[in-house]
Write an enzyme that holds these catalytic residues in place. Structure first.
Site, PDB file in Angstrom:
ATOM      1  CD  GLU A  71      84.475 -43.528  53.207  1.00  0.00           C
ATOM      2  OE1 GLU A  71      84.036 -44.171  53.880  1.00  0.00           O
ATOM      3  OE2 GLU A  71      84.603 -43.740  51.765  1.00  0.00           O
ATOM      4  CD  GLU A 117      88.812 -44.676  50.677  1.00  0.00           C
ATOM      5  OE1 GLU A 117      89.429 -44.149  51.586  1.00  0.00           O
ATOM      6  OE2 GLU A 117      87.924 -45.689  50.637  1.00  0.00           O
TER       7      GLU A 117
END
Length: 448
Positions: free
Chosen positions: A202, A296
């Protein structure tokens, strides 16, 4: 249609139930009929597989809280293709994530110290729970692929001096590249091959209460092109490098990295917490020789009712695969009855694991994510190739041909009402017709 295996999910009490053809609900003359035509002349991506993550929390719960008998049964049900659902991709944090019992990297130092030679590098933390579980998973499924993603470099490499916040200090770019090399070599010493890494989980999100780091696209491109890939080449490492590792809503990030570091990048990793899965196709069409991976997606209390939560995994999973992804990886393999453990100071956790390990009672329960993944992973095996199948927003489908010639079709009735489904396989005039309840899923596995 000999050798037809059917699995159906019709609600919380009826999940991934193996049924005979005669047990399928016959079509209703009053209901709408949707035709799904399977076309194996259309061929798309080859699958690596499906899975989740052995976070520190998940590995601890499975390896230390469960009894040996429970653990053996769980691992078999997760990774064995015959007795379980045959998960074949694991994407593990490199160091602490939000789901860890404490903050740690592979090179932690007292405040103010640095270690540019990485003399104190060690993956010893992983040897307690994560590596033993990985070795057992590979034993059960030799085709298993491991991906590694850091939530943060060691704090001393960052402007914040901490695993929380900050950015990577430029002078440590070559040191951080060596950090990945050491990780891959350390795992190789345990007989574990690292299939792919991402430079940062991220890259556009820096949380204030767990490890993270902002890694702008131009900086990530430079790090990969000038440091990470050259380090891999020098060390004879063929581990894939996937960029981005974040949500669908910022496709300009991976486009920038691919534009600036093209030859050094193998593909793009995506998450589902923002945007739409069509972003995967947009980037793939711009760079068709680069791989697409979904690394994810967590379920949790933000989609609390069972039906919506199960529907979300089925609906989104089908669309992820229809948008060229070679993998579909959920988040924690296991969490406890309080959706933890999480790092100190994290606060209330709302995520859901593939299984729940109750720390107090040591009870093991399988969550809806396990059964939703089963619809995909049980019969879509590694190296299966996606083939054409009719699909729309009411009745969604995705189809694959396995290496043995068998075909697996996953169907989800995304409607509020029952619908008839007619599946037309290639090479036969006979169609399989049945009715699907609202928000129900069916996997059809046709033998070669």
């Amino acid at each position: 249609m000999k050798d037809l295996n059917i699995y159906e999910s019709n609600g919380e009490q009826s999940l991934f139930v193996n049924k005979t053809r005669a047990e399928l609900t016959p079509p209703d003359a009053e209901a709408q009929t949707y035709s799904i035509i399977i076309d194996d002349s259309e061929q798309y991506q080859e699958m690596d597989g499906f899975g989740a993550s052995f976070t520190d929390s998940a590995a601890y719960l499975i390896h230390q809280v469960l009894s040996p008998e429970q653990r053996e049964e769980l691992m078999r049900r997760l990774f064995d293709a015959a007795e379980g659902i045959g998960l074949s991709v694991i994407r593990n944090p490199m160091g602490a994530s939000d789901y860890a019992r404490d903050f740690y990297s592979y090179n932690d130092l007292p405040e103010g110290d640095t270690d540019p030679e990485l003399e104190k590098f060690s993956t010893r933390h992983d040897e307690a729970d994560i590596i033993p579980l990985m070795k057992e998973a590979v034993r059960l499924n030799p085709q298993l692929k491991l991906m590694g993603s850091p939530w943060s470099p060691p704090g001393w490499m960052k402007t914040s001096g901490s695993m929380i916040g900050g950015e990577l200090i430029e002078q440590y770019y070559p040191v951080y590249a060596e950090y990945f090399v050491r990780y891959i070599k350390a795992y190789a010493e345990h007989g574990l091959s690292v299939y792919a890494i991402t430079p940062q989980n991220e890259s556009l999100y820096s949380p204030g209460h767990y490890p993270g780091m902002i890694f702008p696209a131009e900086d990530q491109a430079r790090f990969i092109k000038e440091h990470l890939k050259p380090s891999f080449i020098r060390n004879g490492i063929d581990t894939k490098i996937l960029c981005y590792d974040h949500n669908w809503d910022k496709p300009e990030y991976p486009l920038t990295v691919l534009d600036q570091a093209l030859e050094a990048v193998d593909g793009v990793a995506w998450h589902w917490y923002g945007g739409r899965p069509g972003a995967q196709t947009d980037v793939f069409q711009a760079f068709p020789d680069k791989e697409v991976h979904f690394t994810e997606g967590s379920g949790g209390e933000w989609i609390p009712p069972f039906e919506q939560a199960f529907s979300n995994v089925m609906r989104t999973g089908i669309e992820i695969l229809r948008n060229y992804s070679k993998s579909f990886v959920l988040w924690n393999m296991a969490l406890d009855e309080n959706n933890g453990p999480a790092v100190p100071g994290f606060g209330k956790s709302t995520c859901r694991g593939i299984v729940t390990v109750h720390q107090e009672t040591r009870e093991l329960t399988y969550t809806l994510d396990y059964y939703a993944l089963a619809h995909f992973s049980k019969h879509i095996r590694p190296k299966a190739v996606r083939i054409g199948s009719s699909s729309n927003e009411t009745v969604r489908s995705v189809a694959f041909r396995n290496t043995d010639g068998s075909i697996a079709v996953v169907i989800f009735n995304d409607s509020e009402e029952a619908n008839n489904v007619q599946v037309q396989m290639p090479g036969t005039e006979e169609a399989l017709s049945f009715q699907m309840e609202a928000k129900s899923a069916v996997t059809l596995a046709f033998g070669a």
